[in-house]
Design a protein around this motif. Structure first.
Motif, PDB file in Angstrom:
ATOM      1  N   SER A 129       0.829  -1.207   0.000  1.00 22.67           N
ATOM      2  CA  SER A 129       0.000   0.000   0.000  1.00 22.67           C
ATOM      3  C   SER A 129       0.863   1.257   0.000  1.00 22.67           C
ATOM      4  N   ILE A 130       1.926   1.254   0.788  1.00 22.44           N
ATOM      5  CA  ILE A 130       2.832   2.410   0.837  1.00 22.44           C
ATOM      6  C   ILE A 130       3.497   2.609  -0.517  1.00 22.44           C
ATOM      7  N   ASN A 131       3.931   1.532  -1.138  1.00 25.36           N
ATOM      8  CA  ASN A 131       4.549   1.645  -2.462  1.00 25.36           C
ATOM      9  C   ASN A 131       3.545   2.160  -3.498  1.00 25.36           C
ATOM     10  N   LEU A 132       2.315   1.715  -3.418  1.00 27.59           N
ATOM     11  CA  LEU A 132       1.278   2.173  -4.338  1.00 27.59           C
ATOM     12  C   LEU A 132       1.008   3.663  -4.150  1.00 27.59           C
ATOM     13  N   VAL A 133       0.858   4.086  -2.906  1.00 24.37           N
ATOM     14  CA  VAL A 133       0.601   5.501  -2.628  1.00 24.37           C
ATOM     15  C   VAL A 133       1.805   6.353  -3.030  1.00 24.37           C
ATOM     16  N   SER A 134       3.006   5.870  -2.781  1.00 22.67           N
ATOM     17  CA  SER A 134       4.209   6.606  -3.188  1.00 22.67           C
ATOM     18  C   SER A 134       4.270   6.751  -4.702  1.00 22.67           C
ATOM     19  N   GLY A 135       3.911   5.714  -5.410  1.00 19.82           N
ATOM     20  CA  GLY A 135       3.885   5.773  -6.866  1.00 19.82           C
ATOM     21  C   GLY A 135       2.852   6.764  -7.373  1.00 19.82           C
ATOM     22  N   LYS A 136       1.675   6.766  -6.760  1.00 21.33           N
ATOM     23  CA  LYS A 136       0.636   7.715  -7.168  1.00 21.33           C
ATOM     24  C   LYS A 136       1.055   9.145  -6.853  1.00 21.33           C
ATOM     25  N   LEU A 137       1.716   9.352  -5.730  1.00 23.47           N
ATOM     26  CA  LEU A 137       2.192  10.693  -5.377  1.00 23.47           C
ATOM     27  C   LEU A 137       3.255  11.159  -6.355  1.00 23.47           C
ATOM     28  N   ALA A 138       4.162  10.277  -6.719  1.00 24.78           N
ATOM     29  CA  ALA A 138       5.195  10.640  -7.698  1.00 24.78           C
ATOM     30  C   ALA A 138       4.565  10.960  -9.045  1.00 24.78           C
ATOM     31  N   GLU A 139       3.552  10.220  -9.428  1.00 22.80           N
ATOM     32  CA  GLU A 139       2.849  10.479 -10.693  1.00 22.80           C
ATOM     33  C   GLU A 139       2.113  11.812 -10.637  1.00 22.80           C
ATOM     34  N   ALA A 140       1.492  12.105  -9.502  1.00 19.14           N
ATOM     35  CA  ALA A 140       0.757  13.366  -9.361  1.00 19.14           C
ATOM     36  C   ALA A 140       1.702  14.562  -9.332  1.00 19.14           C
TER      37      ALA A 140
END
Length: 167
Positions: free
Chosen positions: A45-56
């Motif tokens: 979940s942390i990796n997913l959220v980090s990826g979405k934050l980097a994309e945003a």
């Protein structure tokens, strides 16, 4: 009879100890497996959220090295403008214009029904563009602004495009 009773009690105590040991050892193993599964799920979940934050944050001055280098004018004899200080300065200057009695001039909207438009939220995209959200309490919209920083660190804005959403 006493001896057989003692023998039965002794065997019963051994059996109780064996069952107790097996129960607690399996409980520890079960808890460890559950902890490992939960930890793995949380890491995912942390990796997913980090990826979405980097994309945003892809379109952001904080993460765009080319846009940051634009403010490094040392090669042409100018001075360096730090983006860490520039972003709050640009944001503050744009929000200070909300105090205008006719509303913020960089929303691209005039007063409607006696309510002025003010900018609520700002995102500095790169060395040239800003996107902002504005409203007057009933209507809201978005504006794409150009901004310029001169050698004396004066900041000027220009409305590129403004969009007012329907009710």
């Amino acid at each position: 009879m006493k001896k057989s009773l003692m023998l039965y009690l002794f065997l019963l105590a051994i059996l109780m100890n064996i069952f107790t040991y097996m129960f607690y050892s399996r409980e520890v193993k079960f808890e460890k497996e559950r902890y490992d599964k939960t930890t793995k799920r949380l890491r995912d979940s942390i990796n997913l959220v980090s990826g979405k934050l980097a994309e945003a944050d892809y379109f952001s001055l904080e993460h765009n090295e080319n846009a940051q280098n634009y403010f490094d004018n040392t090669a042409s004899g100018g001075k360096v403008i730090l983006y860490e200080k520039l972003i709050p300065a640009v944001t503050e200057k744009l929000l200070d214009l909300n105090e205008n009695p006719n509303g913020n001039p960089y929303t691209g909207q005039d007063i409607i029904d006696g309510k002025k438009f003010i900018i609520n939220k700002i995102k500095v995209l790169n060395h040239r563009w800003i996107i902002a959200d504005y409203s007057n309490g009933e209507l809201w919209g978005e504006v794409l602004l150009k901004y310029f920083v001169d050698d004396k660190e004066n900041i000027t804005f220009e409305v590129n495009q403004s969009w007012l959403y329907q009710k």
